[in-house]
Design a protein around this motif. Sequence first.
Motif, PDB file in Angstrom:
ATOM      1  N   TYR A   1       4.005  10.466  -9.510  1.00 18.15           N
ATOM      2  CA  TYR A   1       3.487  10.989 -10.774  1.00 18.15           C
ATOM      3  C   TYR A   1       2.836  12.350 -10.596  1.00 18.15           C
ATOM      4  CZ  TYR A   1       4.824   6.760 -13.099  1.00 18.15           C
ATOM      5  OH  TYR A   1       5.576   5.753 -13.627  1.00 18.15           O
ATOM      6  N   LEU A   2       2.262  12.590  -9.398  1.00 20.54           N
ATOM      7  CA  LEU A   2       1.709  13.916  -9.129  1.00 20.54           C
ATOM      8  C   LEU A   2       2.833  14.964  -9.163  1.00 20.54           C
ATOM      9  CD1 LEU A   2      -0.607  15.781  -8.332  1.00 20.54           C
ATOM     10  CD2 LEU A   2      -0.216  15.166  -5.938  1.00 20.54           C
ATOM     11  N   PHE A   3       3.950  14.660  -8.504  1.00 18.88           N
ATOM     12  CA  PHE A   3       5.061  15.627  -8.487  1.00 18.88           C
ATOM     13  C   PHE A   3       5.668  15.814  -9.881  1.00 18.88           C
ATOM     14  CE2 PHE A   3       5.182  15.198  -3.807  1.00 18.88           C
ATOM     15  CZ  PHE A   3       5.247  16.549  -3.493  1.00 18.88           C
TER      16      PHE A   3
ATOM     17  N   GLY B   1      -6.221   3.793  -1.923  1.00 19.31           N
ATOM     18  CA  GLY B   1      -5.327   4.130  -3.036  1.00 19.31           C
ATOM     19  C   GLY B   1      -6.117   4.532  -4.267  1.00 19.31           C
TER      20      GLY B   1
ATOM     21  N   THR C   1       0.834  -1.205   0.000  1.00 17.40           N
ATOM     22  CA  THR C   1       0.000   0.000   0.000  1.00 17.40           C
ATOM     23  C   THR C   1       0.871   1.259   0.000  1.00 17.40           C
ATOM     24  OG1 THR C   1      -1.567  -1.247   1.332  1.00 17.40           O
ATOM     25  CG2 THR C   1      -1.968   1.102   1.104  1.00 17.40           C
TER      26      THR C   1
ATOM     27  N   ILE D   1      -1.916  12.010 -15.741  1.00 26.10           N
ATOM     28  CA  ILE D   1      -0.598  12.257 -15.141  1.00 26.10           C
ATOM     29  C   ILE D   1       0.137  10.950 -14.842  1.00 26.10           C
ATOM     30  CG2 ILE D   1      -1.386  14.432 -14.081  1.00 26.10           C
ATOM     31  CD1 ILE D   1      -1.262  13.064 -11.347  1.00 26.10           C
ATOM     32  N   TYR D   2      -0.564   9.810 -14.871  1.00 30.49           N
ATOM     33  CA  TYR D   2       0.062   8.556 -14.455  1.00 30.49           C
ATOM     34  C   TYR D   2       0.746   7.840 -15.615  1.00 30.49           C
ATOM     35  CZ  TYR D   2      -2.838   9.476 -10.410  1.00 30.49           C
ATOM     36  OH  TYR D   2      -3.425  10.077  -9.333  1.00 30.49           O
TER      37      TYR D   2
ATOM     38  N   PHE E   1       2.328   1.762  -3.420  1.00 29.54           N
ATOM     39  CA  PHE E   1       1.363   2.229  -4.419  1.00 29.54           C
ATOM     40  C   PHE E   1       1.095   3.724  -4.249  1.00 29.54           C
ATOM     41  CE2 PHE E   1      -2.997   2.902  -6.052  1.00 29.54           C
ATOM     42  CZ  PHE E   1      -2.772   2.512  -7.363  1.00 29.54           C
ATOM     43  N   PHE E   2       0.933   4.151  -2.986  1.00 31.47           N
ATOM     44  CA  PHE E   2       0.761   5.585  -2.736  1.00 31.47           C
ATOM     45  C   PHE E   2       1.993   6.367  -3.199  1.00 31.47           C
ATOM     46  CE2 PHE E   2      -2.984   4.674  -0.260  1.00 31.47           C
ATOM     47  CZ  PHE E   2      -3.700   5.846  -0.317  1.00 31.47           C
TER      48      PHE E   2
ATOM     49  N   LEU F   1       3.876   5.627  -5.730  1.00 32.45           N
ATOM     50  CA  LEU F   1       3.754   5.786  -7.185  1.00 32.45           C
ATOM     51  C   LEU F   1       2.832   6.955  -7.526  1.00 32.45           C
ATOM     52  CD1 LEU F   1       3.261   2.155  -8.616  1.00 32.45           C
ATOM     53  CD2 LEU F   1       5.228   3.646  -8.927  1.00 32.45           C
ATOM     54  N   LEU F   2       1.666   6.986  -6.876  1.00 26.71           N
ATOM     55  CA  LEU F   2       0.694   8.048  -7.166  1.00 26.71           C
ATOM     56  C   LEU F   2       1.303   9.420  -6.886  1.00 26.71           C
ATOM     57  CD1 LEU F   2      -2.583   6.626  -5.571  1.00 26.71           C
ATOM     58  CD2 LEU F   2      -1.775   6.380  -7.913  1.00 26.71           C
TER      59      LEU F   2
ATOM     60  N   TYR G   1      -6.941  12.941  -9.014  1.00 24.93           N
ATOM     61  CA  TYR G   1      -6.170  13.720  -9.997  1.00 24.93           C
ATOM     62  C   TYR G   1      -6.438  13.156 -11.391  1.00 24.93           C
ATOM     63  CZ  TYR G   1      -3.871  14.682  -5.586  1.00 24.93           C
ATOM     64  OH  TYR G   1      -3.646  15.015  -4.283  1.00 24.93           O
TER      65      TYR G   1
ATOM     66  N   LEU H   1      -2.844  21.715 -13.569  1.00 30.01           N
ATOM     67  CA  LEU H   1      -2.207  20.399 -13.518  1.00 30.01           C
ATOM     68  C   LEU H   1      -2.589  19.633 -14.766  1.00 30.01           C
ATOM     69  CD1 LEU H   1      -0.600  18.347 -11.655  1.00 30.01           C
ATOM     70  CD2 LEU H   1      -2.848  17.516 -10.952  1.00 30.01           C
TER      71      LEU H   1
ATOM     72  N   ASN I   1      -6.823  -2.189   0.688  1.00 34.28           N
ATOM     73  CA  ASN I   1      -6.602  -0.753   0.896  1.00 34.28           C
ATOM     74  C   ASN I   1      -5.985  -0.080  -0.320  1.00 34.28           C
ATOM     75  OD1 ASN I   1      -7.559  -0.895   3.438  1.00 34.28           O
ATOM     76  ND2 ASN I   1      -5.565  -0.898   4.455  1.00 34.28           N
ATOM     77  N   ILE I   2      -5.195  -0.853  -1.069  1.00 35.57           N
ATOM     78  CA  ILE I   2      -4.566  -0.285  -2.258  1.00 35.57           C
ATOM     79  C   ILE I   2      -5.636   0.221  -3.210  1.00 35.57           C
ATOM     80  CG2 ILE I   2      -3.184  -0.824  -4.313  1.00 35.57           C
ATOM     81  CD1 ILE I   2      -1.641  -2.801  -2.650  1.00 35.57           C
TER      82      ILE I   2
ATOM     83  N   MET J   1      -0.160   2.061 -15.601  1.00 38.88           N
ATOM     84  CA  MET J   1      -1.122   2.245 -14.506  1.00 38.88           C
ATOM     85  C   MET J   1      -2.486   2.640 -15.066  1.00 38.88           C
ATOM     86  SD  MET J   1       1.229   4.379 -11.849  1.00 38.88           S
ATOM     87  CE  MET J   1       0.164   4.452 -10.431  1.00 38.88           C
TER      88      MET J   1
END
Lengths: 265, 267
Positions: free
Chosen positions: A37-39, B186, A27, B197-198, A30-31, A33-34, B193, B54, B181-182, B202
Amino acid sequence: MLYLALFRKGFQRMMAYRSATLAGIATNFFFGLLRTYLFIAVFDASGQVSIGGFSLRDAITFTALTQAFGSSLGIINWWWEVGKTIESGEIITDLTKPFHYFSFWLSRDLGRMVFQVIFRGLPIMIVYPFFFELTWPTSMAQWLLFSLSLSMAMIISFCWHFWMNCLSFWFVNAKGFGRFAWLAAAFFSGFLIPLSFFPDWLKAIAMWTPLPAIINTPIEIYLGVAQGAALWEALGLQLFWVIAFTIICELTFRAGRKRLVIQGG
Amino acid sequence: MIEGFRLYARLMSAQIRSQMQYKMSFIMEFASTFMGMILEFASVVVLFIHMPALDGWTLAEVAFLYGSAEFAMALSQVITSGFDVFPETVRLGKFDSILIRPRNAMFQVFASELAIRRFGRAAQGLFVLGIAIWWMDVDWGVAEWSMLAVMILGGVVFFAGLFIIGATFSFWTVEGLEAMNILTYGGSTMVAYPMSIYAEWMRNVFIFIIPLAFVNYYPSLFLLNKVDPFGLPGFMPFLSLPLCSLVLLASLVFWHFGIKRYQSTGH
């Protein structure tokens, strides 16, 4: 020695939760990674190579470090062990035992933190470089200062949790405060985004609290964003909080203990 | 069916009344979660100090994504709270008493709990979503408002499916599936967003394998008049509810599969 034994027990206790640790790593990653990509998108949109002294690579490393050490430092997970025993009255059995109450919980919780640094933090720092290029400390001295800073951050993090838990002596609904304190820490410690990204006035507010000493300081030292005088100043401030917050916790606990009324028995 | 609804309403009103006995506790939990989560959104606002938009999405538009994702996920979490405590029910052997009652087992689990303290997070999502809509000064007709309602419904249904799947694992593992939870926490963070952006892999996973992008991203492209950056057909926004319902359907199938293999832990 008692407190060393408690530390070891705190560490060993975590070994029972192997599947939880694995799920936690997945978990957290994975966060990571998110957030990475946001940065990347933020730097892309800003048209700048550096924001608040952070390069994109620094910002990605920031997500790696926060995801790796966030659970150990109590930002991702909240801790309500003491509050629970105050609410239920079970605290009385702990108070009759011949140990120093604050040190008892500190040793236990440090055991948990060190376990999580090794088994939740390191795996993430090992996996990350397979996906992104990271910034690494450039000298042995920097590694040592980072370790020192991380250790102090653990103690301050524990104080923050312990202190909030102590509010249960006064308020029946202290858990609500606790939840807010936990969520607020994610923001003001510089966990969600680095404090250097904050506008000056907001950063100034954060710097009045002990929260930046939990996340922002160790990370800026790791990245080399804090250097020279600023580095020593940051470490000095951390040391100040370690001492001051320990004293505050001890005093709060003593005042709370006097108020304690246990029904029946 | 109607009787089922009536029974559900009765059980839920009992839940709310009993939890409201501790009114101050509820208010504190609600307010602290609401304000704490607002700070999380504040970090998004701070990022916008450093950029105009963004990946082409303004702050208000990102707030729209963020608010709708949070609202749908948190509301779903409240509605499915019975499944949240389900692993505990199985572990303590209490599921046996559910099985011998003359009602559908899933219905009983569904109606066993309503964690109203969790409304704080849903309220935060709704608040951010409301501000976003007001700020964008939208000129929507009936079609758009209905699309918004369907989009939220789709999100609630999607996350409900995930929560049920996660709880169903406790038939085997006794603990539920923490790795879920992922996809829940997640997943709602991911669609806060824009998907563009990913990394490509993904995006592909969460468009074509797990229909997460349909929770709010595709309907939002339609509502906010945006061009699909991946060049997929124009009917994609309308697949939202059907695809999200498939996730819920899958969870029901999985539940029935699990319940057949249930072995009591004893009492």
